[in-house]
Write a protein that holds these residues in place. Sequence first.
Motif, PDB file in Angstrom:
ATOM      1  N   MET A  57      52.161  35.530  38.249  1.00 36.05           N
ATOM      2  CA  MET A  57      50.749  35.353  37.046  1.00 36.05           C
ATOM      3  C   MET A  57      49.839  35.030  38.456  1.00 36.05           C
ATOM      4  SD  MET A  57      48.859  35.372  34.388  1.00 36.05           S
ATOM      5  CE  MET A  57      47.757  35.258  33.602  1.00 36.05           C
ATOM      6  N   ARG A  58      50.091  34.825  38.899  1.00 35.69           N
ATOM      7  CA  ARG A  58      48.237  34.663  40.062  1.00 35.69           C
ATOM      8  C   ARG A  58      48.539  36.631  41.356  1.00 35.69           C
ATOM      9  NH1 ARG A  58      49.595  34.291  45.227  1.00 35.69           N
ATOM     10  NH2 ARG A  58      47.869  34.760  47.272  1.00 35.69           N
ATOM     11  N   ASP A  59      49.410  36.817  41.656  1.00 35.59           N
ATOM     12  CA  ASP A  59      50.061  37.730  41.762  1.00 35.59           C
ATOM     13  C   ASP A  59      49.410  39.605  41.122  1.00 35.59           C
ATOM     14  OD1 ASP A  59      51.180  37.365  44.638  1.00 35.59           O
ATOM     15  OD2 ASP A  59      52.357  37.499  43.645  1.00 35.59           O
ATOM     16  N   VAL A  60      49.455  39.276  39.488  1.00 38.54           N
ATOM     17  CA  VAL A  60      49.099  39.652  38.134  1.00 38.54           C
ATOM     18  C   VAL A  60      47.786  40.211  38.504  1.00 38.54           C
ATOM     19  CG1 VAL A  60      49.053  40.459  35.949  1.00 38.54           C
ATOM     20  CG2 VAL A  60      51.223  39.698  37.393  1.00 38.54           C
ATOM     21  N   LEU A  61      47.369  39.506  38.912  1.00 38.55           N
ATOM     22  CA  LEU A  61      45.265  38.653  38.740  1.00 38.55           C
ATOM     23  C   LEU A  61      45.032  39.830  39.716  1.00 38.55           C
ATOM     24  CD1 LEU A  61      44.896  35.416  37.809  1.00 38.55           C
ATOM     25  CD2 LEU A  61      44.366  37.795  36.056  1.00 38.55           C
ATOM     26  N   VAL A  62      45.380  39.579  41.107  1.00 34.17           N
ATOM     27  CA  VAL A  62      45.429  40.038  42.216  1.00 34.17           C
ATOM     28  C   VAL A  62      45.352  41.649  42.202  1.00 34.17           C
ATOM     29  CG1 VAL A  62      46.087  40.586  44.887  1.00 34.17           C
ATOM     30  CG2 VAL A  62      45.458  38.011  44.090  1.00 34.17           C
ATOM     31  N   PHE A  63      46.149  41.581  41.510  1.00 27.46           N
ATOM     32  CA  PHE A  63      46.352  43.518  41.336  1.00 27.46           C
ATOM     33  C   PHE A  63      45.906  44.250  39.832  1.00 27.46           C
ATOM     34  CE2 PHE A  63      48.577  46.733  38.834  1.00 27.46           C
ATOM     35  CZ  PHE A  63      48.500  48.164  39.704  1.00 27.46           C
ATOM     36  N   ALA A  64      46.070  43.651  39.463  1.00 24.46           N
ATOM     37  CA  ALA A  64      43.889  43.493  38.067  1.00 24.46           C
ATOM     38  C   ALA A  64      43.213  43.802  38.606  1.00 24.46           C
ATOM     39  CB  ALA A  64      44.288  43.395  37.344  1.00 24.46           C
ATOM     40  N   PHE A  65      41.936  42.695  39.505  1.00 25.53           N
ATOM     41  CA  PHE A  65      41.304  42.569  40.193  1.00 25.53           C
ATOM     42  C   PHE A  65      41.474  44.005  40.920  1.00 25.53           C
ATOM     43  CE2 PHE A  65      40.675  38.609  38.574  1.00 25.53           C
ATOM     44  CZ  PHE A  65      39.362  38.560  37.736  1.00 25.53           C
ATOM     45  N   ALA A  66      42.169  44.450  42.205  1.00 25.08           N
ATOM     46  CA  ALA A  66      41.942  45.091  43.023  1.00 25.08           C
ATOM     47  C   ALA A  66      41.689  46.396  42.912  1.00 25.08           C
ATOM     48  CB  ALA A  66      43.490  44.616  44.334  1.00 25.08           C
ATOM     49  N   VAL A  67      42.519  46.400  41.756  1.00 20.16           N
ATOM     50  CA  VAL A  67      42.753  48.206  41.116  1.00 20.16           C
ATOM     51  C   VAL A  67      41.510  48.408  40.673  1.00 20.16           C
ATOM     52  CG1 VAL A  67      43.827  49.253  39.591  1.00 20.16           C
ATOM     53  CG2 VAL A  67      45.117  48.240  41.353  1.00 20.16           C
ATOM     54  N   SER A  68      40.983  47.484  39.310  1.00 22.49           N
ATOM     55  CA  SER A  68      39.071  47.074  39.135  1.00 22.49           C
ATOM     56  C   SER A  68      38.077  48.047  40.030  1.00 22.49           C
ATOM     57  CB  SER A  68      39.171  45.886  38.114  1.00 22.49           C
ATOM     58  OG  SER A  68      40.098  45.748  37.199  1.00 22.49           O
ATOM     59  N   ALA A  69      38.305  47.469  41.336  1.00 21.05           N
ATOM     60  CA  ALA A  69      37.577  47.438  42.094  1.00 21.05           C
ATOM     61  C   ALA A  69      37.753  48.198  42.392  1.00 21.05           C
ATOM     62  CB  ALA A  69      37.611  46.784  43.600  1.00 21.05           C
ATOM     63  N   ALA A  70      39.508  49.442  43.053  1.00 19.45           N
ATOM     64  CA  ALA A  70      39.667  50.767  43.337  1.00 19.45           C
ATOM     65  C   ALA A  70      38.501  51.843  42.484  1.00 19.45           C
ATOM     66  CB  ALA A  70      40.471  50.672  44.310  1.00 19.45           C
ATOM     67  N   CYS A  71      39.292  51.790  41.259  1.00 22.90           N
ATOM     68  CA  CYS A  71      37.933  52.835  40.447  1.00 22.90           C
ATOM     69  C   CYS A  71      36.767  52.288  40.033  1.00 22.90           C
ATOM     70  CB  CYS A  71      38.962  52.205  38.405  1.00 22.90           C
ATOM     71  SG  CYS A  71      37.520  53.059  37.855  1.00 22.90           S
ATOM     72  N   CYS A  72      36.493  51.468  40.924  1.00 24.83           N
ATOM     73  CA  CYS A  72      34.474  51.289  40.424  1.00 24.83           C
ATOM     74  C   CYS A  72      33.608  51.914  42.599  1.00 24.83           C
ATOM     75  CB  CYS A  72      34.373  49.838  41.073  1.00 24.83           C
ATOM     76  SG  CYS A  72      34.566  49.351  39.153  1.00 24.83           S
ATOM     77  N   LEU A  73      34.883  51.839  43.098  1.00 22.07           N
ATOM     78  CA  LEU A  73      34.991  52.083  44.629  1.00 22.07           C
ATOM     79  C   LEU A  73      34.746  52.886  44.223  1.00 22.07           C
ATOM     80  CD1 LEU A  73      36.724  49.499  46.636  1.00 22.07           C
ATOM     81  CD2 LEU A  73      34.038  49.898  46.580  1.00 22.07           C
ATOM     82  N   GLY A  74      36.045  54.048  44.074  1.00 19.97           N
ATOM     83  CA  GLY A  74      36.305  55.646  43.680  1.00 19.97           C
ATOM     84  C   GLY A  74      35.494  56.126  42.992  1.00 19.97           C
TER      85      GLY A  74
END
Length: 298
Positions: free
Chosen positions: A1-18
């Motif tokens: 579950m922790r890795d899923v949250l990390v993945f979700a937050f990191a990809v969401s961050a990437a979306c905002c940054l791009g």
Amino acid sequence: MRDVLVFAFAVSAACCLGIGFVLQQNAAQRAPMSDFLSLRLLVDLVRMPRWLAGIGMMVCGMGLGAIALGQGEVSLVEPLLATNLLFAMALSRWQTRQPLGRTGWGGLWLLAGGVAAFIVAGRPHGGDTVTDPLRHWLIIGVMVGGALAMAAVSKRVRMSVEAPLLGVAAGLLYGVQDALTRVSGERLSEGGWTTFFLSWQPYGVLVLGVTALVFVQSAFETAPLRLSLPALTAAQPLAGIACGVGFLGDRLDTSPGALAWEAAGLVAIVIGIVLIGRHPAMPSGSSEFDRVRDLQPH
């Protein structure tokens, strides 16, 4: 579950940054060249609504990235943040109506596949933080010193070269900033606000962030996004992984097969970033304006 949250937050961050990077470049290319590598550039850009929207997206991305870094290892989060170029590409493609073609699809699959290969093969996980201060400062010094040297050299080269140099310089600083963000979060969770404000890392995050922002906006100001963003996007995860493994205690699988796949993944990430960044869909600003700038010495 922790890795899923990390993945979700990191990809969401990437979306905002791009998305934020595209909006910032659209505005920065209209800034006066007299502001190159100067804090005055930020003063001029803050008057542009599109730039403010881009900065807002970037701040959201950094906040989401900080949450991901607080929950997962830097060597796991950094490759995921590199996917910001996919979102920048999506916005640019929507703006230009350019088809992806073989180059675009090839870059997309190389970047996505490289991230997956590195994470699956390396299986990043936490370990004991390195306590040797010399090792900390040596790694940080190499990254920051290299970034400042590239920024200094960029003033003496053609504008078609200075944008990638500034992109790499900013990427190195952002990679170190991500590592210090992780440490700052640990200081806050372990010792509270007093320990947080008495530590140097939060102030290092601020200084690195402002310096990298000036580098990025100067790169965006002088050349098309396709020259600067790929360099930034490639340098940041490499610097972050170096810091994570170097002094944050991140561990990767070091068996021969895993190392081969990790190396192949990183190479695929870099090649994919370059292919996507050079795709015609990436914004190039005014072509006539860019040609004039490229021919002119500083």
